[in-house]
Design an enzyme around this catalytic site. Structure first.
Site, PDB file in Angstrom:
ATOM      1  CG  ASN A   8      -1.694   1.008   1.590  1.00 57.67           C
ATOM      2  OD1 ASN A   8      -1.692   2.443   1.014  1.00 57.67           O
ATOM      3  ND2 ASN A   8      -3.117   0.870   1.537  1.00 57.67           N
ATOM      4  CG  HIS A  10      -2.542   5.931  -0.211  1.00 62.34           C
ATOM      5  ND1 HIS A  10      -2.803   6.742  -1.118  1.00 62.34           N
ATOM      6  CD2 HIS A  10      -2.796   4.752  -1.156  1.00 62.34           C
ATOM      7  CE1 HIS A  10      -3.506   7.032  -1.338  1.00 62.34           C
ATOM      8  NE2 HIS A  10      -3.918   5.865  -2.348  1.00 62.34           N
ATOM      9  CE  LYS A  11      -2.210  -0.159   5.923  1.00 66.73           C
ATOM     10  NZ  LYS A  11      -2.371  -1.408   6.534  1.00 66.73           N
ATOM     11  CD  GLU A  35      -4.131  -7.881   5.843  1.00 61.00           C
ATOM     12  OE1 GLU A  35      -4.704  -8.060   6.230  1.00 61.00           O
ATOM     13  OE2 GLU A  35      -3.456  -7.395   5.683  1.00 61.00           O
ATOM     14  CG  ASP A  64      -4.213  -5.569   9.642  1.00 64.86           C
ATOM     15  OD1 ASP A  64      -4.133  -5.880   8.659  1.00 64.86           O
ATOM     16  OD2 ASP A  64      -5.370  -5.835  10.914  1.00 64.86           O
ATOM     17  N   GLY A 137      -8.543   4.161   1.362  1.00 64.34           N
ATOM     18  CA  GLY A 137      -9.734   3.994   1.824  1.00 64.34           C
ATOM     19  C   GLY A 137     -10.843   4.733   2.763  1.00 64.34           C
TER      20      GLY A 137
HETATM   21  P1  IMP Z   1      -4.674  -3.224   6.174  1.00 64.05           P
HETATM   22  O1  IMP Z   1      -4.907  -2.786   6.928  1.00 64.05           O
HETATM   23  O2  IMP Z   1      -4.262  -2.890   4.808  1.00 64.05           O
HETATM   24  O3  IMP Z   1      -5.499  -5.127   5.931  1.00 64.05           O
HETATM   25  O4  IMP Z   1      -6.340  -2.597   5.691  1.00 64.05           O
HETATM   26  C1  IMP Z   1      -8.008  -2.560   5.991  1.00 64.05           C
HETATM   27  C2  IMP Z   1      -8.485  -1.611   5.078  1.00 64.05           C
HETATM   28  O5  IMP Z   1      -8.686   0.189   5.871  1.00 64.05           O
HETATM   29  C3  IMP Z   1      -8.260  -1.044   3.572  1.00 64.05           C
HETATM   30  O6  IMP Z   1      -8.764  -1.491   3.056  1.00 64.05           O
HETATM   31  C4  IMP Z   1      -7.278  -0.186   4.068  1.00 64.05           C
HETATM   32  O7  IMP Z   1      -7.618   0.632   2.763  1.00 64.05           O
HETATM   33  C5  IMP Z   1      -7.916   1.012   5.378  1.00 64.05           C
HETATM   34  N1  IMP Z   1      -7.738   1.465   6.200  1.00 64.05           N
HETATM   35  C6  IMP Z   1      -6.315   1.081   6.575  1.00 64.05           C
HETATM   36  N2  IMP Z   1      -5.906   1.955   7.140  1.00 64.05           N
HETATM   37  C7  IMP Z   1      -6.549   2.990   6.732  1.00 64.05           C
HETATM   38  C8  IMP Z   1      -6.340   4.854   7.081  1.00 64.05           C
HETATM   39  O8  IMP Z   1      -5.188   4.821   7.891  1.00 64.05           O
HETATM   40  N3  IMP Z   1      -7.111   5.478   6.430  1.00 64.05           N
HETATM   41  C9  IMP Z   1      -8.719   4.837   6.312  1.00 64.05           C
HETATM   42  N4  IMP Z   1      -8.698   3.543   5.669  1.00 64.05           N
HETATM   43  C10 IMP Z   1      -7.099   2.695   6.162  1.00 64.05           C
END
Ligand code: IMP
Length: 185
Positions: A8, A10-11, A35, A64, A137
């Site tokens: 990701n 953005h992360k 996951e 996560d 997200g």
């Molecule tokens: P994961 O941590 O990548 O599994 O993210 C789970 C879901 O939450 C994904 O659909 C991401 O797009 C969303 N998500 C994770 N972090 C954020 C954030 O900081 N803001 C908004 N959505 C997020």
């Protein structure tokens, strides 16, 4: 050098912006990983790290994140990724507009085959409309407490001052400094 494992961007941007401001450079291991399904982000984050530790022979961390909506009994929580890619923000708004909610991030650091976890939460509410095209997200439908705009209307620097990810990262950074890991990365 410490590696961040995530597909990701953005992360990666949020995390590298914060750590670079602390003079800590990180290496981006841009890859997807498995996951498991579990009831909480702690378990998912730890499980993914343990599996990756067999493949990555260097210090690394991953994270996560889940969105927990009070009026939906905590849903989607650990299923946030699936829900985002299936029903999406518009349907979340129909079900939970105005509800209290929080984000939770759990970082797992793998250092010399040991695992350390750091978490951060951010309280807020689900907005009445999708707003903002910054972030990613659920950002355009989440208004943090003490804010009058969604996180989709915040720059990376603004979001990084308050976010769940920032709170977890700050703990990770303190751990690295206190344990003198920084000089050995
Ligand atoms: P994961 O941590 O990548 O599994 O993210 C789970 C879901 O939450 C994904 O659909 C991401 O797009 C969303 N998500 C994770 N972090 C954020 C954030 O900081 N803001 C908004 N959505 C997020």
């Amino acid at each position: 050098m410490l590696s961040l494992v995530t597909s990701n961007e953005h992360k990666y941007k949020e995390i590298s912006t914060y750590l670079n401001s602390k003079n800590l450079e990180i290496n981006w291991l841009q890859r997807k990983y498995e996951e498991i399904q579990a009831d909480d982000n702690d378990t998912i984050s730890l499980d993914s790290s343990k599996k990756l530790a067999n493949k990555i022979n260097a210090p690394f961390f991953l994270e996560d994140t889940g969105l927990y909506i009070t009026n939906l009994a905590g849903f989607p929580g650990p299923y946030s990724s699936y829900v985002q890619s299936t029903i999406g923000n518009e349907n979340i708004l129909k079900m939970a507009s105005g509800s209290k909610a929080y984000f939770k991030t759990v970082i797992t650091l793998c250092w010399k085959k040991n695992f350390y976890q750091f978490s951060g939460t951010l309280n807020g509410k689900i907005s009445s409309a999708i707003s903002g095209n910054l972030g990613f997200g659920y950002d355009p439908i989440f208004i943090p407490d003490n804010s009058n705009k969604t996180m989709g209307e915040m720059t990376t620097v603004e979001k990084n001052k308050i976010s769940h990810r920032f709170i977890a990262l700050e703990k990770l950074y303190l751990f690295i400094v206190e344990n003198r890991i920084k000089n050995n990365l």
